[in-house]
Design a protein around this motif. Structure first.
Motif, PDB file in Angstrom:
ATOM      1  N   PRO A  23      -2.502  -7.167 -11.629  1.00  0.00           N
ATOM      2  CA  PRO A  23      -2.196  -7.847 -10.371  1.00  0.00           C
ATOM      3  C   PRO A  23      -3.434  -8.500  -9.761  1.00  0.00           C
ATOM      4  O   PRO A  23      -4.558  -8.019  -9.928  1.00  0.00           O
ATOM      5  CB  PRO A  23      -1.686  -6.716  -9.486  1.00  0.00           C
ATOM      6  N   ARG A  24      -3.198  -9.560  -9.028  1.00  0.00           N
ATOM      7  CA  ARG A  24      -4.280 -10.176  -8.258  1.00  0.00           C
ATOM      8  C   ARG A  24      -4.310  -9.643  -6.836  1.00  0.00           C
ATOM      9  O   ARG A  24      -5.309  -9.790  -6.135  1.00  0.00           O
ATOM     10  CB  ARG A  24      -4.098 -11.692  -8.247  1.00  0.00           C
ATOM     11  N   SER A  25      -3.200  -9.027  -6.421  1.00  0.00           N
ATOM     12  CA  SER A  25      -3.132  -8.500  -5.057  1.00  0.00           C
ATOM     13  C   SER A  25      -2.164  -7.330  -5.018  1.00  0.00           C
ATOM     14  O   SER A  25      -1.150  -7.319  -5.722  1.00  0.00           O
ATOM     15  CB  SER A  25      -2.670  -9.595  -4.084  1.00  0.00           C
ATOM     16  N   VAL A  26      -2.502  -6.339  -4.171  1.00  0.00           N
ATOM     17  CA  VAL A  26      -1.687  -5.134  -4.039  1.00  0.00           C
ATOM     18  C   VAL A  26      -1.528  -4.815  -2.554  1.00  0.00           C
ATOM     19  O   VAL A  26      -2.516  -4.780  -1.814  1.00  0.00           O
ATOM     20  CB  VAL A  26      -2.332  -3.932  -4.760  1.00  0.00           C
ATOM     21  N   ALA A  27      -0.295  -4.560  -2.145  1.00  0.00           N
ATOM     22  CA  ALA A  27      -0.024  -4.079  -0.793  1.00  0.00           C
ATOM     23  C   ALA A  27       0.431  -2.629  -0.881  1.00  0.00           C
ATOM     24  O   ALA A  27       1.204  -2.266  -1.773  1.00  0.00           O
ATOM     25  CB  ALA A  27       1.061  -4.927  -0.124  1.00  0.00           C
ATOM     26  N   ASP A  52     -10.881  -5.499  -8.170  1.00  0.00           N
ATOM     27  CA  ASP A  52     -11.479  -6.665  -7.512  1.00  0.00           C
ATOM     28  C   ASP A  52     -10.438  -7.635  -6.957  1.00  0.00           C
ATOM     29  O   ASP A  52     -10.780  -8.739  -6.517  1.00  0.00           O
ATOM     30  CB  ASP A  52     -12.422  -7.406  -8.463  1.00  0.00           C
ATOM     31  N   GLY A  53      -9.178  -7.255  -6.950  1.00  0.00           N
ATOM     32  CA  GLY A  53      -8.160  -8.094  -6.331  1.00  0.00           C
ATOM     33  C   GLY A  53      -8.052  -7.826  -4.844  1.00  0.00           C
ATOM     34  O   GLY A  53      -8.777  -6.999  -4.273  1.00  0.00           O
ATOM     35  N   ALA A  54      -7.133  -8.512  -4.207  1.00  0.00           N
ATOM     36  CA  ALA A  54      -6.906  -8.339  -2.767  1.00  0.00           C
ATOM     37  C   ALA A  54      -6.105  -7.064  -2.514  1.00  0.00           C
ATOM     38  O   ALA A  54      -5.153  -6.766  -3.234  1.00  0.00           O
ATOM     39  CB  ALA A  54      -6.162  -9.544  -2.211  1.00  0.00           C
ATOM     40  N   ILE A  55      -6.504  -6.307  -1.491  1.00  0.00           N
ATOM     41  CA  ILE A  55      -5.830  -5.057  -1.128  1.00  0.00           C
ATOM     42  C   ILE A  55      -5.369  -5.167   0.316  1.00  0.00           C
ATOM     43  O   ILE A  55      -6.171  -5.447   1.220  1.00  0.00           O
ATOM     44  CB  ILE A  55      -6.771  -3.845  -1.296  1.00  0.00           C
ATOM     45  N   TYR A  56      -4.064  -4.913   0.533  1.00  0.00           N
ATOM     46  CA  TYR A  56      -3.492  -5.059   1.860  1.00  0.00           C
ATOM     47  C   TYR A  56      -2.821  -3.752   2.281  1.00  0.00           C
ATOM     48  O   TYR A  56      -1.713  -3.431   1.826  1.00  0.00           O
ATOM     49  CB  TYR A  56      -2.455  -6.176   1.883  1.00  0.00           C
ATOM     50  N   PRO A  57      -3.452  -2.966   3.168  1.00  0.00           N
ATOM     51  CA  PRO A  57      -2.751  -1.805   3.734  1.00  0.00           C
ATOM     52  C   PRO A  57      -1.641  -2.282   4.675  1.00  0.00           C
ATOM     53  O   PRO A  57      -1.846  -3.206   5.470  1.00  0.00           O
ATOM     54  CB  PRO A  57      -3.843  -1.063   4.513  1.00  0.00           C
ATOM     55  N   VAL A  58      -0.471  -1.654   4.581  1.00  0.00           N
ATOM     56  CA  VAL A  58       0.646  -1.992   5.473  1.00  0.00           C
ATOM     57  C   VAL A  58       0.995  -0.748   6.270  1.00  0.00           C
ATOM     58  O   VAL A  58       1.449   0.263   5.720  1.00  0.00           O
ATOM     59  CB  VAL A  58       1.865  -2.497   4.682  1.00  0.00           C
ATOM     60  N   ASN A  59       0.731  -0.836   7.590  1.00  0.00           N
ATOM     61  CA  ASN A  59       1.014   0.278   8.496  1.00  0.00           C
ATOM     62  C   ASN A  59       1.187  -0.309   9.896  1.00  0.00           C
ATOM     63  O   ASN A  59       0.211  -0.766  10.506  1.00  0.00           O
ATOM     64  CB  ASN A  59      -0.133   1.297   8.476  1.00  0.00           C
ATOM     65  N   THR A  73       3.773  -5.593   8.483  1.00  0.00           N
ATOM     66  CA  THR A  73       4.767  -5.778   7.431  1.00  0.00           C
ATOM     67  C   THR A  73       4.123  -6.503   6.261  1.00  0.00           C
ATOM     68  O   THR A  73       3.024  -7.075   6.392  1.00  0.00           O
ATOM     69  CB  THR A  73       5.963  -6.611   7.919  1.00  0.00           C
ATOM     70  N   VAL A  74       4.804  -6.552   5.164  1.00  0.00           N
ATOM     71  CA  VAL A  74       4.308  -7.329   4.020  1.00  0.00           C
ATOM     72  C   VAL A  74       4.373  -8.817   4.352  1.00  0.00           C
ATOM     73  O   VAL A  74       3.479  -9.589   3.985  1.00  0.00           O
ATOM     74  CB  VAL A  74       5.123  -7.000   2.751  1.00  0.00           C
ATOM     75  N   GLN A  75       5.426  -9.210   5.046  1.00  0.00           N
ATOM     76  CA  GLN A  75       5.537 -10.633   5.418  1.00  0.00           C
ATOM     77  C   GLN A  75       4.369 -11.072   6.291  1.00  0.00           C
ATOM     78  O   GLN A  75       3.930 -12.227   6.217  1.00  0.00           O
ATOM     79  CB  GLN A  75       6.852 -10.873   6.157  1.00  0.00           C
ATOM     80  N   ASP A  82       1.387  -9.504  -5.484  1.00  0.00           N
ATOM     81  CA  ASP A  82       1.942  -9.242  -6.819  1.00  0.00           C
ATOM     82  C   ASP A  82       2.647  -7.896  -6.880  1.00  0.00           C
ATOM     83  O   ASP A  82       3.758  -7.783  -7.399  1.00  0.00           O
ATOM     84  CB  ASP A  82       0.827  -9.283  -7.876  1.00  0.00           C
ATOM     85  N   VAL A  83       1.979  -6.854  -6.371  1.00  0.00           N
ATOM     86  CA  VAL A  83       2.519  -5.498  -6.444  1.00  0.00           C
ATOM     87  C   VAL A  83       2.528  -4.883  -5.051  1.00  0.00           C
ATOM     88  O   VAL A  83       1.513  -4.928  -4.350  1.00  0.00           O
ATOM     89  CB  VAL A  83       1.691  -4.611  -7.401  1.00  0.00           C
ATOM     90  N   ALA A  84       3.661  -4.302  -4.695  1.00  0.00           N
ATOM     91  CA  ALA A  84       3.754  -3.543  -3.452  1.00  0.00           C
ATOM     92  C   ALA A  84       4.047  -2.092  -3.792  1.00  0.00           C
ATOM     93  O   ALA A  84       5.027  -1.794  -4.481  1.00  0.00           O
ATOM     94  CB  ALA A  84       4.853  -4.104  -2.560  1.00  0.00           C
ATOM     95  N   VAL A  85       3.192  -1.183  -3.302  1.00  0.00           N
ATOM     96  CA  VAL A  85       3.395   0.250  -3.492  1.00  0.00           C
ATOM     97  C   VAL A  85       4.148   0.775  -2.278  1.00  0.00           C
ATOM     98  O   VAL A  85       3.690   0.624  -1.142  1.00  0.00           O
ATOM     99  CB  VAL A  85       2.055   0.989  -3.630  1.00  0.00           C
ATOM    100  N   ILE A  86       5.298   1.392  -2.517  1.00  0.00           N
ATOM    101  CA  ILE A  86       6.071   1.957  -1.407  1.00  0.00           C
ATOM    102  C   ILE A  86       5.895   3.467  -1.406  1.00  0.00           C
ATOM    103  O   ILE A  86       6.400   4.168  -2.291  1.00  0.00           O
ATOM    104  CB  ILE A  86       7.555   1.568  -1.501  1.00  0.00           C
ATOM    105  N   ALA A  87       5.131   3.939  -0.418  1.00  0.00           N
ATOM    106  CA  ALA A  87       4.887   5.372  -0.240  1.00  0.00           C
ATOM    107  C   ALA A  87       5.387   5.766   1.140  1.00  0.00           C
ATOM    108  O   ALA A  87       4.624   6.164   2.023  1.00  0.00           O
ATOM    109  CB  ALA A  87       3.393   5.669  -0.391  1.00  0.00           C
ATOM    110  N   LEU A  88       6.684   5.642   1.298  1.00  0.00           N
ATOM    111  CA  LEU A  88       7.332   5.868   2.589  1.00  0.00           C
ATOM    112  C   LEU A  88       8.446   6.892   2.432  1.00  0.00           C
ATOM    113  O   LEU A  88       8.961   7.102   1.329  1.00  0.00           O
ATOM    114  CB  LEU A  88       7.945   4.548   3.098  1.00  0.00           C
ATOM    115  N   PRO A  89       8.872   7.524   3.523  1.00  0.00           N
ATOM    116  CA  PRO A  89      10.033   8.412   3.446  1.00  0.00           C
ATOM    117  C   PRO A  89      11.265   7.652   2.950  1.00  0.00           C
ATOM    118  O   PRO A  89      11.396   6.438   3.169  1.00  0.00           O
ATOM    119  CB  PRO A  89      10.213   8.894   4.885  1.00  0.00           C
ATOM    120  N   GLN A  90      12.174   8.380   2.327  1.00  0.00           N
ATOM    121  CA  GLN A  90      13.350   7.753   1.721  1.00  0.00           C
ATOM    122  C   GLN A  90      14.125   6.883   2.696  1.00  0.00           C
ATOM    123  O   GLN A  90      14.580   5.787   2.368  1.00  0.00           O
ATOM    124  CB  GLN A  90      14.257   8.843   1.130  1.00  0.00           C
TER     125      GLN A  90
END
Length: 712
Positions: A23-27, A52-59, A73-75, A82-90
């Motif tokens: 990925p070039r970017s990860v949220a 070395d890609g872009a890292i975006y914390p979403v909180n 938000t991601v928006q 490229d990749v969004a990691v979802i580490a949230l409650p169900q």
């Protein structure tokens, strides 16, 4: 989404895996400063190894996380993700998916659990999230997984204690693909102990979307991945999985597999012995081995074997030279060599003569006991190296196994074995039996990149599997076009359900398989006429569409010698039908009586995942009790079939046991191959077909009884 067709790879799957691993970017949704939370540890580990890609914390409740600007938000990021990691409650995952879809995310890594693995409600939510992803052309890894990494891209999204406790992401040559995240972490920890790295390490969890085959496809083409290690619980597309294993084999990439659930039986069928004996794992095992892959028993052993594959040369033969610091250790190891299906090597006279310059004649033999050599205290690494080189040079030695017990100079001994493996075309597998006392030697091996096997069985498992892989031969026998046409003509007459013995034998005869002569009689007079036409003695068999195992109801009569006996037994068979409620009497099969030294079973069944399977073994009425059968893909060639027959426990019965004539193995192999071709041609239309017994007596071979099931 384009779907796999006939084992082909969906193009978007390949692009999605490429994007996920590079990925070039990860949220990170659920990003946190608290490293005890998933969103905190994943973010920290992504940064730790230099991505070395872009890292975006979403909180939405923080302006910054771990020193990085946070987004509600991601928006709101306003940049491609490229990749969004979802580490949230169900309960927050559906809104997160909608956010990612609106933002144009390409791949979602879903570590959250409590989906399909938790029951119907979780499965329904998983399907709902998958529908959102499909609508937005997003792909999903997970849910219920631990993440993944790509070491050569310095990209880590795997949440593992092994990574938290180590300062570097080792760049390796083993691609690890696991359906279990916890086991992926355990295997990674073992790899760190061995000083071994993974090229990629992927945990897949529920495989709601991207699955084992998608990452296996990537690893086959990946220049960094020399060996592929899989932990598999189940495959979604059996045909594609086997096709990929064949492609890996063609690319000279070994695929090592641990399969969970080996004792669970697949669909139980009551019509034939073949189907009831061909359990789910047996079909998996047969197809995997036939495709040229390797099955390993244990997940930690999987890591050691895969690592050894990249570090050690291949054995030149099955003969293992056992060397040890202990006479007892050498004796036990020699026993284990035989149990592993290898051979304990012995040294030739020329090798012994060369060794006499290095030691007394009493010590110059295998297993080599280092402790039994006089003047051991004066032995040098150079002396040890010369001994090992001399023994390995023996043409009747295919590999070495060095069992290090607690002994003087353990680190120096380990260094010598390292040097030998670097310079010698044959491997020496090193086993540290000194435990913590041998820690210095183990550290030497780790530093020099030589696998330190945990025990003798693990080392021998590698040697056996590597040798089997190196000696693999593929076969693609050509079908018989004339037989194919005759077969289709016969089955056009079949109705769905159980096929009578008479019709089953007609089918086998069309396939070129020898069957006993027989005629169907529906009256006493027809039975007498048929018996006289065939010639006494005859066998009489009950024919009923509802009765598969005729002998269970007294439906088989042997050695009928005259007309009066025919009439009497015909009436008895009519009465036998009454033992099965609802069964009808469809007649009596009058058949020539055949003689056998050995009764063999040959059968086929259709496996829902892996297609047509071929079974061969020792048959008769005790087949389910003996369970002495081999299972192969129906496409197996003559060499594979012959090896399977020779591996049967009771094979000596076919090989002249106690003065009996040897069976014509070429003829038996040919008949089995024709069974396989029949099953391959008819596919799932023929879910079961079995000949039991096949009467074998020297060069004579004939099917005495057969049954089949037809599916329109």
């Amino acid at each position: 989404m384009s779907k796999p067709v006939g084992g082909a790879v969906a193009p978007d799957s390949r692009a999605a895996v490429q994007c996920a691993l590079n990925p070039r970017s990860v949220a990170v949704l659920g990003a946190s400063d608290d490293l005890m939370k998933w969103g905190g540890s994943i973010l920290a580990l992504l940064r730790k190894f230099g991505f070395d890609g872009a890292i975006y914390p979403v909180n939405p409740r923080a302006e910054s996380v771990q020193g990085l600007k946070a987004f509600a938000t991601v928006q709101a990021i306003g940049q491609p993700v490229d990749v969004a990691v979802i580490a949230l409650p169900q309960e927050r995952t559906e809104a997160a998916f909608e956010d990612c879809a609106a933002a144009g995310v390409k791949v979602i890594l879903m570590v959250t659990s409590q989906f399909a693995e938790s029951g119907a409600e979780g499965a329904a939510l998983q399907d709902k999230l998958l529908a959102i992803a499909r609508r937005a052309d997003m792909r999903i890894i997970g849910p219920n997984c631990m993440g993944y990494f790509h070491s050569h891209a310095d990209m880590n999204l795997l949440n593992s204690q092994a990574l938290m406790r180590n300062d570097r992401l080792i760049k390796g040559e083993v691609a690890l693909i696991s359906q279990s995240g916890a086991l992926a972490g355990a295997m990674l920890a073992r790899a760190y102990d061995l000083g071994v790295g993974f090229s990629i390490c992927v945990s897949l969890g529920n495989q709601a979307d991207l699955e084992v085959c998608d990452f296996l496809d990537y690893a086959i083409d990946d220049a960094h991945s020399k060996v592929i290690a899989l932990y598999v619980e189940g495959v979604k597309n059996g045909a594609r999985f086997i096709d990929l294993l064949r492609r890996a084999r063609a690319a000279s990439k070994a695929v090592l597999i641990v399969k969970a659930g080996r004792t669970a039986l697949g669909q139980k069928a009551v019509q034939s012995h073949t189907a009831s004996l061909a359990g789910e794992f047996r079909a998996f095992e047969s197809q995997v081995r036939h495709a040229g892959a390797v099955l390993v028993d244990d997940f930690l052993e999987l890591v050691a074997q895969a690592a050894a594959w990249t570090r050690l040369p291949a054995p030149s033969g099955p003969q293992v030279a056992v060397l040890s610091g202990s006479g007892g250790g050498g004796a036990v190891s020699s026993d284990l060599v035989g149990e592993a299906g290898l051979q304990a090597a012995t040294l030739g006279a020329a090798t012994v003569q060369k060794l006499l310059a290095l030691m007394p004649e009493s010590a110059a033999h295998l297993p080599f006991d280092l402790g039994a050599v006089p003047g051991l205290a004066r032995a040098t690494p150079e002396w040890m190296g010369q001994v090992l080189k001399t023994m390995l040079a023996d043409p009747d030695v295919g590999a070495g196994l060095f069992l290090m017990t607690t002994m003087p100079g353990m680190a120096a001994t380990a260094a010598t074995v390292v040097d030998i493996n670097r310079a010698n075309p044959k491997p020496v597998a090193f086993v540290n039996a000194a435990s913590s006392a041998g820690a210095e030697a183990g550290a030497k091996l780790k530093a020099e990149g030589l696998v330190n096997f945990a025990n003798v069985k693990e080392a021998l498992g590698y040697l056996r599997n590597r040798l089997t892989w190196e000696n693999y031969e593929s076969e693609a026998p050509a079908p018989d076009a004339n037989a194919q046409a005759a077969i289709e003509k016969i089955v056009n007459e079949f109705k769905p359900g159980l096929v009578s013995e008479f019709d089953a034998k007609r089918l086998l005869a069309a396939a070129g398989i020898p069957v006993t002569r027989g005629e169907l009689a529906r009256s006493e007079d027809e039975a007498v006429q048929a018996a006289e036409s065939i010639g006494y003695p005859v066998v009489m068999k009950l024919v009923s569409a509802q009765i598969s195992h005729k002998s269970d109801v007294g439906g088989v009569v042997l050695n009928v010698t005259d007309a009066d006996a025919v009439r009497s037994h015909f009436r008895a068979l009519q009465e036998a039908v009454q033992k099965v409620p609802g069964a009808t009497f469809d007649g009596c099969l009058m058949q020539q009586q055949a003689r056998a030294d050995v009764e063999v079973l040959i059968g086929t069944n259709w496996d829902a995942q892996f297609g047509a399977m071929l079974m061969i073994g020792i048959g008769g009425t005790l087949v389910e009790l003996l369970k002495d059968t081999a299972l192969l893909p129906a496409s197996a060639g003559p060499r594979a079939i012959r090896r399977a027959i020779e591996a049967l426990r009771l094979f000596p019965l076919l090989d002249g046991y106690r003065g009996k004539p040897r069976a014509n193995l070429d003829a038996l192999v040919g008949v089995a191959q024709r069974f396989g071709q029949l099953a391959t041609q008819l596919g799932e239309r023929l879910p079961e077909c079995e000949a039991n017994p096949v009467m074998v007596a020297g060069d004579s071979l004939v099917v005495a009884d057969a049954r089949a099931v037809w599916r329109a």
